[in-house]
Motif scaffolding. Sequence first.
Motif, PDB file in Angstrom:
ATOM      1  N   THR A 212       9.519   2.295   6.985  1.00 26.89           N
ATOM      2  CA  THR A 212       9.959   1.112   7.224  1.00 26.89           C
ATOM      3  C   THR A 212       9.088   0.066   7.287  1.00 26.89           C
ATOM      4  O   THR A 212       8.024   0.075   7.482  1.00 26.89           O
TER       5      THR A 212
ATOM      6  N   LYS B 122       8.337 -13.439   4.375  1.00 25.02           N
ATOM      7  CA  LYS B 122       9.516 -12.667   4.136  1.00 25.02           C
ATOM      8  C   LYS B 122      10.301 -13.039   2.948  1.00 25.02           C
ATOM      9  O   LYS B 122      10.346 -14.448   2.713  1.00 25.02           O
TER      10      LYS B 122
ATOM     11  N   SER C 194       8.088  -4.114   7.845  1.00 22.54           N
ATOM     12  CA  SER C 194       8.299  -5.436   8.526  1.00 22.54           C
ATOM     13  C   SER C 194       7.387  -6.709   7.970  1.00 22.54           C
ATOM     14  O   SER C 194       6.229  -6.320   7.377  1.00 22.54           O
ATOM     15  N   TYR C 195       7.778  -7.924   8.145  1.00 20.67           N
ATOM     16  CA  TYR C 195       7.084  -8.784   7.572  1.00 20.67           C
ATOM     17  C   TYR C 195       6.878 -10.117   8.386  1.00 20.67           C
ATOM     18  O   TYR C 195       7.915 -10.425   9.273  1.00 20.67           O
TER      19      TYR C 195
END
Length: 113
Positions: free
Chosen positions: A55, A63, A57-58
């Motif tokens: 998983t 992004k 995330s940024y």
Amino acid sequence: QVQLVESGGGLVQPGGSLRLSCAASRSILSFTMGWYRQAPEKQREWVATITSGGTTSYADSVKGRLTISRDNVKNTVDLQMNSLKPEDTAVYYCSRVGIPRYWGQGTQVTVSS
């Protein structure tokens, strides 16, 4: 103890791409791993994270342009950087997110024409 070694930094023109790699000295299969960066005279900031399950995330600032990935066989964590901007200029660090905290020595990325 885990040693982390970053590579792949360099000088690139705005709009260009780079691929950073972080090599670990032993298995990081169970670790959440992250990339961070520190620009001159600024505090280190979080860029991206990938969990042991993949998983991601940024940070909002990266992004859609940066992609974190991992290879649990090779014990590496990569950061594909596209559409680079001058404000992406920084030293990029790989880190284990957790306790104990491990950091690499960093690799310089400079985005300039």
